[in-house]
Structures are given as C-alpha cells and as structure tokens.
Write an enzyme that holds these catalytic residues in place. Structure first.
Site, PDB file in Angstrom:
ATOM      1  N   ALA A 179       0.850  -1.199   0.000  1.00  0.00           N
ATOM      2  CA  ALA A 179       0.000   0.000   0.000  1.00  0.00           C
ATOM      3  C   ALA A 179       0.876   1.235   0.000  1.00  0.00           C
ATOM      4  CB  ALA A 179      -0.940   0.007   1.208  1.00  0.00           C
TER       5      ALA A 179
ATOM      6  N   GLY B 238      -0.380   9.155   1.519  1.00  0.00           N
ATOM      7  CA  GLY B 238       0.224  10.468   1.593  1.00  0.00           C
ATOM      8  C   GLY B 238       1.299  10.583   2.645  1.00  0.00           C
ATOM      9  N   MET B 239       1.333   9.660   3.601  1.00  0.00           N
ATOM     10  CA  MET B 239       2.316   9.712   4.661  1.00  0.00           C
ATOM     11  C   MET B 239       3.458   8.713   4.474  1.00  0.00           C
ATOM     12  SD  MET B 239       1.353  12.142   6.554  1.00  0.00           S
ATOM     13  CE  MET B 239      -0.111  13.167   6.558  1.00  0.00           C
TER      14      MET B 239
ATOM     15  N   LYS C 259       5.465   0.104   8.176  1.00  0.00           N
ATOM     16  CA  LYS C 259       5.020   1.394   7.648  1.00  0.00           C
ATOM     17  C   LYS C 259       6.219   2.341   7.645  1.00  0.00           C
ATOM     18  CE  LYS C 259       1.837   4.774   6.931  1.00  0.00           C
ATOM     19  NZ  LYS C 259       0.746   4.797   5.953  1.00  0.00           N
TER      20      LYS C 259
ATOM     21  N   ASP D  62      -7.769   9.756  10.919  1.00  0.00           N
ATOM     22  CA  ASP D  62      -7.709   9.382   9.496  1.00  0.00           C
ATOM     23  C   ASP D  62      -8.536   8.119   9.251  1.00  0.00           C
ATOM     24  OD1 ASP D  62      -7.021   9.664   6.856  1.00  0.00           O
ATOM     25  OD2 ASP D  62      -5.129   8.580   7.049  1.00  0.00           O
TER      26      ASP D  62
END
Length: 463
Positions: A19, A22-23, A41, A135
């Site tokens: 995936a 934006g971060m 992540k 979010d």
C-alpha cells in the site's frame, strides 16, 4: 529509495509493497529475529523535517502498543534507520474496505452496520487511551476473510493535515472523510472520528462519497458548508437516521461516544438480520439489489407440470408432489385408498428475493395410487411365531375348559362313579342292573361252557 530485500533496523526485511499513501508506504516484511510476517510502515522523509514530529510519533506508537483490543492492529516496534522512520505492526490477512467497495459498489444495510459497530468499538478502545485516529477511511479498515474488521494507521495523519490539503492527490482520501472542525483548523477530537466513520457508512450504503470536488481543498470545504445528498430510498429510515446523526456538522449533535454509535449500529444489524431470516427483507449480500420504493415483489407458488392422463385417475397427475408434501401410506389391496380432502393453498408473505420455506400445494391436489407408499411387509418369522403362540394358547384354553367341565359333572355323581371312566362299582341297583346311571353300557354275566367260569360284556374274566 526502499526496495524489496532492504533491511531496516538490521532486523526487518522488506518483501513486498502492499500500500501507498500520503504519509508513506506499507510493506509486507519479515521479522528475522522472531521469524514472523509483519507490516512495516515507512514514513516519508519530508515528515521528519518537521520539528518534534518524530518524537511525537514515537510517543503515540508507544501509547498505541498499550491498546489491547481485537479490532486494533498490534504495534510491535518503532525505529529510525537510514533516515527513514518506520513502524512495525501486525500483518493482517485481509482486504481493505476500499478494495471491496471498488469491486461491489455498495453494501447491504446489515453488513454496513456490522462493520460500523466493529470499527466504532476499536475507536472507543483508542479513545479510552487518549488517542484520536484522525484518518478513519476505508483504506484503513482491513476486513479479514471471516468478516472481522481491524483498524490500522492510528495517529499517522496528525501532522499538518490541513496545511497539506492544497497538494493535489497527497491526502485526497483524508479530505473526503475529514470532519468540519478539522477542515477549519480546529483540534481533532473523538467526535471527529465519529464523523469520519459516518462518512464511511454513507459510502458503503450509497456507493459514493457524500462530497466530491475538483481538489482536496474544495472537498474539505464542502464538509463544512454543504449537506450531503440523501441516501438511496431503499435504505431503512433507522439506518439513515444513524448515519445523519454521525455526520452532524456540530460535534455536540453527533453520537456522544464511539461506544454509543457501536451499540446503535449493532442493534440495527441484529434487527435487519432477523428480518432477512424471517423473509421480511432481502438476504445479506455484498451487492444488494435496489428495488423500486414502495413496490414489493410477491413470489407466486410454483405450479406442478401436468402429466399424461392416467386410466386409474380422474384428473391429470403431476410428475412429483410439491416440495414439503408428505405422501400417505398405502392401503391394503382389498381396501381402495380413501381420497383426502384438498389442503388449503398457502400464500407466501410479501418479500423480495427468493421465497423461503416449502413450496405451496396446489388446491384440489391429491396423490394417486401409484404415488402412495406401500405398506411395510411383516416378517414371515414373526407370523410363524404368532401362529405357534396362538395354537399353544388354544390348547391350553381347551385343557382348562375340559378340566373344569369334568370337575363340575363329577361333583353331582354318587361315590365310586366317574363320568367317562370304564371302572364301575360291583354293587347292583335295585332293578338288578349293575351299570351306573348314565353309562353307555351294562355288564352282563354270561356262562361259559367247559367250566364254571363266566365272562362279562367287558371281556373280563370272573370266577
């Protein structure tokens, strides 16, 4: 630039990018120390340039690791290597809700309420720890194959959310689910997560987002100023009311807590599922049909096909009895089958979709002799044993009757006399006869030539 095979923290190997946002990016990796699959992540390097961001994010990661809830992804580790900040989390087998919506378009109200209840429970667990997700969107809701939901990416979108709305495509997903207070620069609260979850529910039910626009800033401002379009007419009013309250502009008008939203959604899910099982609503599916409002389809009972005319029957006979019909047992050949009165035809309730239960029986229908089930055969061995038992019973009864009769007859005779016996008394009666009363013979003494012996009619010799 990260690529498959890169190791972070001399422990986590990146295997596949799963995936992007934006971060940063999310990778499927391997913990080489514990030998398990993890989700890594990686944050964008530009975020590390913000003063205090890395330290604040590290503190939130520690707080997230204290959340013990099945609906919240577990956080294993946080580190910084090669100028890349990364977060190591539980790897969840499943698809994001965004992929499901892209594939099927929309979900049924019952399925939507089930997912909303699970997500609200997970948010409540985080809110109790003082964490606001900020979010909530379909991309951060992972659904396992068994239907359970896991909420991911807590606290990732906290830094400069409103300031990045002008960057086209950078936080488009966040702009579509942002709360009005966040869009106006206010601090996000647990009520902001409730609003975002209401937007997710709206998209699941309508198959579209409540607000669309040319750029993220335009979309965010529509959350502040405009009212979303009404949900489709096939959505139950109670479900519409739940979503409208969650998406209220004023945080005070929303559900007071995520737990309250979860309870209301779970209650609606139970009610809708019960209606579906009883035939009052369409069955739960990924892509429900949208019937015209106010028009319910009534299924007609199936009509059995006609068979050629049978000489033994006076009407056409269907090939097989209707489903749920129980044929009668067959009668003996000496007794013709008795026709049963026709059963009343049942009418299925007004439902949509496929009818449930057994098919109705046509009026006036009666099974024919060829359809009757033959009577079960009795065992030959059982018949023989029954005959022997009856014979023994007859012999026993005959002996008892004979014994009783003889006793009753002998009771009225003089001593020394027995009915049916060949022995009589030697005493003569006054009339000179030696036979007892009722005997079928008399004893006669006859002289025998050649001596002084005499014989009787019984063949006994006397002297």
């Amino acid at each position: 630039m990260l690529s498959p095979g890169v190791q972070l923290g001399n422990r986590y190997r990146l295997d596949e990018r799963i995936a992007s946002g934006g971060m940063g990016d999310v990778w499927r990796g391997t913990d080489q120390v514990l030998g398990r699959t993890v989700a890594v992540k990686s944050l964008l390097p530009a975020l590390l340039d913000e003063p205090g961001f890395a330290e604040r994010f590290r503190g939130e990661a520690r707080t997230m690791a204290t959340i013990n809830h099945p609906g919240v992804v577990d956080v294993y580790d946080f580190g910084n290597d090669q100028h890349i900040a990364f977060l190591v989390m539980e790897y969840v087998e499943g698809d994001p809700l965004s992929a499901t919506l892209s594939r099927v378009g929309r979900l049924t109200p019952a399925r939507t309420m089930a997912l909303v209840a699970q997500a609200a429970d997970a948010l409540h667990a985080a809110h109790l720890k003082g964490i606001v997700h900020r979010d909530v969107k379909p991309g951060n809701l992972l659904v396992r194959p068994n239907g359970t939901l896991v909420l991911t990416d807590f606290g990732i979108a906290r830094s400069e959310l409103v300031g990045q709305l002008t960057a086209a495509g950078s936080v488009l997903g966040t702009a579509s689910y942002i709360s009005p207070e966040q869009a106006t620069g206010q601090v996000a609260t647990p009520a902001s997560d409730v609003y975002a979850l209401g937007v997710v529910a709206y998209q699941c039910l309508a198959g579209r987002r409540p607000f669309e626009g040319d750029n993220p800033l335009d979309i965010a401002m529509r959350h502040v100023r405009e009212t979303p379009r009404p949900l489709p007419s096939d959505i139950p009013p109670q479900v519409c009311a739940l979503v409208e309250r969650a998406m209220a502009k004023d945080p005070k008008d929303r559900w007071p807590t995520s737990a309250a939203l979860a309870g209301a959604a779970r209650q609606l899910k139970t009610s809708l599922s019960r209606q579906a099982r009883s035939g009052g609503a369409a069955p739960i599916s990924a892509a429900p049909a949208s019937p015209a409002p106010g028009r319910a389809q009534v299924p007609q009972p199936p009509r059995p096909p006609a068979a050629p005319h049978s000489p033994a029957a006076g009407h056409a006979m269907p090939h097989a009895p209707a489903a749920g019909h129980r044929p009668m047992a067959a009668h003996s050949p000496a007794r013709p089958p008795v026709a049963q009165p026709p059963r009343p035809t049942t009418v299925a309730p007004a439902v949509t979709g496929y009818p449930r239960g057994a098919a109705t029986v046509p009026s006036g229908y009666a099974p024919q002799p060829s359809q009757l089930r033959p009577a079960p055969r009795r065992s030959r061995t059982g018949m023989v044993l029954l005959a022997i038992l009856l014979g023994a019973l007859v012999v026993l009864c005959s002996g008892v009757v004979s014994y009783k009769f003889r006793n009753s007859t002998n009771a009225g005779m003089p001593a020394g006399t027995f009915v049916g016996s060949a022995v009589t008394s030697d005493a003569l009666r006054p009339d000179g006869r030696d036979d007892s009363v009722g005997t079928a013979y008399r004893r006669l003494d006859q002289p025998r030539s050649g001596g002084d012996e005499t014989t009787t009619s019984e063949g006994r010799r006397t002297r």
